[in-house]
Enzyme design. Structure first.
Site, PDB file in Angstrom:
ATOM      1  N   SER A  35     137.139   2.127   5.262  1.00 35.47           N
ATOM      2  CA  SER A  35     137.715   1.836   5.736  1.00 35.47           C
ATOM      3  C   SER A  35     138.801   2.094   6.996  1.00 35.47           C
ATOM      4  O   SER A  35     139.861   2.906   6.705  1.00 35.47           O
ATOM      5  CB  SER A  35     138.597   1.186   4.811  1.00 35.47           C
ATOM      6  OG  SER A  35     138.647  -0.524   5.492  1.00 35.47           O
ATOM      7  N   TYR A  64     144.175  -1.774  -1.252  1.00 30.54           N
ATOM      8  CA  TYR A  64     142.589  -0.968  -0.588  1.00 30.54           C
ATOM      9  C   TYR A  64     143.215   0.146   0.188  1.00 30.54           C
ATOM     10  O   TYR A  64     142.083   0.937   0.202  1.00 30.54           O
ATOM     11  CB  TYR A  64     141.898  -2.742  -0.292  1.00 30.54           C
ATOM     12  CG  TYR A  64     141.292  -2.358   0.606  1.00 30.54           C
ATOM     13  CD1 TYR A  64     139.794  -1.989  -0.468  1.00 30.54           C
ATOM     14  CD2 TYR A  64     140.982  -2.038   1.593  1.00 30.54           C
ATOM     15  CE1 TYR A  64     138.402  -1.873  -0.087  1.00 30.54           C
ATOM     16  CE2 TYR A  64     138.940  -2.178   1.887  1.00 30.54           C
ATOM     17  CZ  TYR A  64     138.194  -1.972   1.584  1.00 30.54           C
ATOM     18  OH  TYR A  64     137.064  -1.740   1.808  1.00 30.54           O
ATOM     19  N   LYS A  80     128.758 -11.660  -0.981  1.00 26.58           N
ATOM     20  CA  LYS A  80     130.579 -11.382  -0.874  1.00 26.58           C
ATOM     21  C   LYS A  80     131.236 -12.218  -0.863  1.00 26.58           C
ATOM     22  O   LYS A  80     132.693 -12.006  -1.165  1.00 26.58           O
ATOM     23  CB  LYS A  80     130.385 -10.014   0.260  1.00 26.58           C
ATOM     24  CG  LYS A  80     129.696  -8.943   0.124  1.00 26.58           C
ATOM     25  CD  LYS A  80     130.518  -7.977   1.176  1.00 26.58           C
ATOM     26  CE  LYS A  80     132.082  -7.336   1.343  1.00 26.58           C
ATOM     27  NZ  LYS A  80     132.334  -7.092   2.321  1.00 26.58           N
TER      28      LYS A  80
HETATM   29  N1  LIG Z   1     131.875  -4.127   5.441  1.00 28.54           N
HETATM   30  C1  LIG Z   1     133.544  -3.703   5.886  1.00 28.54           C
HETATM   31  O1  LIG Z   1     132.788  -4.854   7.028  1.00 28.54           O
HETATM   32  C2  LIG Z   1     133.562  -2.682   4.931  1.00 28.54           C
HETATM   33  C3  LIG Z   1     134.564  -2.322   5.629  1.00 28.54           C
HETATM   34  C4  LIG Z   1     135.708  -1.630   5.849  1.00 28.54           C
HETATM   35  C5  LIG Z   1     135.265  -0.419   4.286  1.00 28.54           C
HETATM   36  N2  LIG Z   1     133.762  -0.670   3.703  1.00 28.54           N
HETATM   37  C6  LIG Z   1     133.430   0.217   2.698  1.00 28.54           C
HETATM   38  O2  LIG Z   1     132.064   0.171   2.698  1.00 28.54           O
HETATM   39  C7  LIG Z   1     131.596   0.191   1.335  1.00 28.54           C
HETATM   40  C8  LIG Z   1     130.297  -1.166   0.969  1.00 28.54           C
HETATM   41  O3  LIG Z   1     130.982  -2.221   1.167  1.00 28.54           O
HETATM   42  P1  LIG Z   1     130.198  -3.780   1.637  1.00 28.54           P
HETATM   43  O4  LIG Z   1     130.839  -4.615   2.425  1.00 28.54           O
HETATM   44  O5  LIG Z   1     128.705  -3.002   1.159  1.00 28.54           O
HETATM   45  O6  LIG Z   1     130.632  -4.259   0.250  1.00 28.54           O
HETATM   46  P2  LIG Z   1     129.983  -5.177  -0.755  1.00 28.54           P
HETATM   47  O7  LIG Z   1     131.069  -6.087  -1.795  1.00 28.54           O
HETATM   48  O8  LIG Z   1     128.971  -5.237  -0.869  1.00 28.54           O
HETATM   49  O9  LIG Z   1     129.294  -3.277  -1.823  1.00 28.54           O
HETATM   50  C9  LIG Z   1     129.821  -2.796  -2.875  1.00 28.54           C
HETATM   51  C10 LIG Z   1     129.498  -2.357  -3.807  1.00 28.54           C
HETATM   52  O10 LIG Z   1     129.600  -1.988  -5.266  1.00 28.54           O
HETATM   53  C11 LIG Z   1     129.549  -2.233  -6.570  1.00 28.54           C
HETATM   54  N3  LIG Z   1     130.315  -1.705  -7.319  1.00 28.54           N
HETATM   55  C12 LIG Z   1     131.766  -2.462  -6.944  1.00 28.54           C
HETATM   56  N4  LIG Z   1     132.482  -1.540  -7.819  1.00 28.54           N
HETATM   57  C13 LIG Z   1     131.507  -0.582  -8.374  1.00 28.54           C
HETATM   58  C14 LIG Z   1     132.059   0.634 -10.138  1.00 28.54           C
HETATM   59  N5  LIG Z   1     133.020   0.450 -10.632  1.00 28.54           N
HETATM   60  N6  LIG Z   1     130.881   0.927 -10.648  1.00 28.54           N
HETATM   61  C15 LIG Z   1     128.992   0.691  -9.414  1.00 28.54           C
HETATM   62  N7  LIG Z   1     129.456   0.002  -9.267  1.00 28.54           N
HETATM   63  C16 LIG Z   1     130.746  -0.569  -7.903  1.00 28.54           C
HETATM   64  C17 LIG Z   1     129.285  -3.864  -6.159  1.00 28.54           C
HETATM   65  O11 LIG Z   1     128.099  -3.981  -6.829  1.00 28.54           O
HETATM   66  C18 LIG Z   1     128.768  -3.837  -4.444  1.00 28.54           C
HETATM   67  O12 LIG Z   1     127.215  -3.710  -4.894  1.00 28.54           O
HETATM   68  C19 LIG Z   1     132.748   0.028   0.499  1.00 28.54           C
HETATM   69  O13 LIG Z   1     132.875   1.220   0.081  1.00 28.54           O
HETATM   70  C20 LIG Z   1     133.638  -0.905   1.042  1.00 28.54           C
HETATM   71  O14 LIG Z   1     135.042  -0.352   1.179  1.00 28.54           O
HETATM   72  C21 LIG Z   1     133.307  -2.191   4.622  1.00 28.54           C
END
Ligand SMILES: NC(=O)c1ccc[n+]([C@@H]2O[C@H](COP(=O)([O-])OP(=O)(O)OC[C@H]3O[C@@H](n4cnc5c(N)ncnc54)[C@H](O)[C@@H]3O)[C@@H](O)[C@H]2O)c1
Length: 308
Positions: free
Chosen positions: A117, A140, A179
């Site tokens: 991230s 985070y 989310k």
């Molecule tokens: N969306 C953004 O802007 C953004 C920015 C930087 C980094 N990220 C990273 O990208 C990745 C995906 O993010 P996203 O936006 O799709 O978020 P999201 O919350 O929609 O997806 C995360 C998924 O992980 C699952 N999850 C969480 N804890 C878990 C666990 N202990 N075991 C199994 N599953 C688990 C959740 O149910 C969810 O489906 C993450 O690692 C996030 O940190 C996203």
């Protein structure tokens, strides 16, 4: 191609799952998710198998490692609510579980594409460079920094395993609605506008972010899949835009006049300005974003209006 997507019920993971299904129809795609912030509706249309479980569970990883064999792992599961301050929980889910993923990847000799991230940068002067200073403002961002260090050591130790880490900036687009308050500002402002409410921004809406459209994020992941490269890369557009600009673009596109309600930012760990330097990802993966903020919002609105 046999693919595992952790966090596949989430925003980014489900978009990758569906894109893989389209591009590689003969591939076998599996999702592993605990549905804590993901949603089954993100997986409507997904034809692969879903494993429900927690990535912290070592026994689950033992079973998956024995039972299945994967060529590629997209590791996207994480606590994604950046306002959570429980340090132990954040570190266990985001950083410690990563070791299980790496162990499995090593046993399968699979390729790994994982989510880091822009939170690793904190408030260092923009544009943020991969090799520059890393000063996360919250647990985070710190958990993602620890993941990057674990991955870097792994890459050094096992150079034959390809590992790509993506430092996503602010991703927006279809599939983020579940989310809730962690969805992008584009979605939050859109919702306010269509409900006839005033958008609320921290004073004075001039904070800037590098907003990147989900289709560009999927593109980066597909490039990582195709290329024989290891490394950690920023995924953004290279341009920072303010929250006030989002209100302007959305008001124009939706033909809704509005006045913003500004209020004090309650967080002492807030990133004020993020902008990705995308030189490295251009060079190594041949990635360039296809969508400006205006183009991304326009495309997203087509999808959002079909859901109304
Ligand atoms: N969306 C953004 O802007 C953004 C920015 C930087 C980094 N990220 C990273 O990208 C990745 C995906 O993010 P996203 O936006 O799709 O978020 P999201 O919350 O929609 O997806 C995360 C998924 O992980 C699952 N999850 C969480 N804890 C878990 C666990 N202990 N075991 C199994 N599953 C688990 C959740 O149910 C969810 O489906 C993450 O690692 C996030 O940190 C996203």
């Amino acid at each position: 191609m046999r693919v595992l997507i952790t966090g596949g019920a989430g925003f980014i993971g489900s978009n990758i799952a569906k894109s893989l299904q389209e591009r590689y129809p003969s591939s076998k795609v599996y999702v592993l998710d605990d549905f804590s912030s993901g949603h089954f509706k993100n997986l409507l249309g997904f034809k692969g198998e879903v494993i429900t479980g927690d990535i912290r569970d070592a026994e689950l990883w033992d079973w998956i490692t024995k039972e299945y064999e994967f060529d590629v792992v997209f590791h996207k599961a994480a606590i994604t609510d950046t306002t959570i301050t429980d340090q132990r929980l954040m570190m266990e889910v985001n950083a410690e579980s990563f070791r299980h993923v790496l162990r499995a990847v090593l046993s399968w000799k699979a390729k790994l594409i994982y989510a880091s991230s822009a939170g690793v940068y904190g408030n260092v002067p923009p544009p943020m460079r991969e090799e520059g200073e890393l000063k996360p403002e919250n647990i985070y961002g710190f958990s993602k920094l620890v993941m990057d260090r674990i991955a870097t050591n792994f890459m050094e130790k096992y150079p034959h395993i390809k590992v790509v880490g993506f430092r996503y900036f602010n991703v927006y687009g279809q599939g983020e609605a579940y989310k809730g308050k962690s969805a992008s500002m584009i979605y939050q402002i859109y919702k306010k506008l269509v409900l006839g409410e005033r958008p609320r921004l921290f004073k004075w809406g001039e904070q800037k972010r590098d907003f990147v459209y989900i289709k560009d994020v999927v593109k980066a992941n597909m490039l990582a899949l195709e290329k024989d490269v290891s490394g950690i890369f920023n995924v953004g557009t290279g341009t920072a835009r303010s929250f006030n600009e989002i209100v302007e673009i959305l008001s124009r596109e939706l033909s809704i006049k509005t006045e913003v309600e500004y209020f004090d930012c309650p967080y002492d760990f807030y990133q004020k300005y993020t902008q990705a330097d995308i030189t490295r990802i251009k060079e190594y993966l041949g990635y360039t974003p296809d969508y400006t903020l205006e183009e991304g919002i326009k495309d997203y609105l087509k999808e959002l209006s079909s859901c109304l």
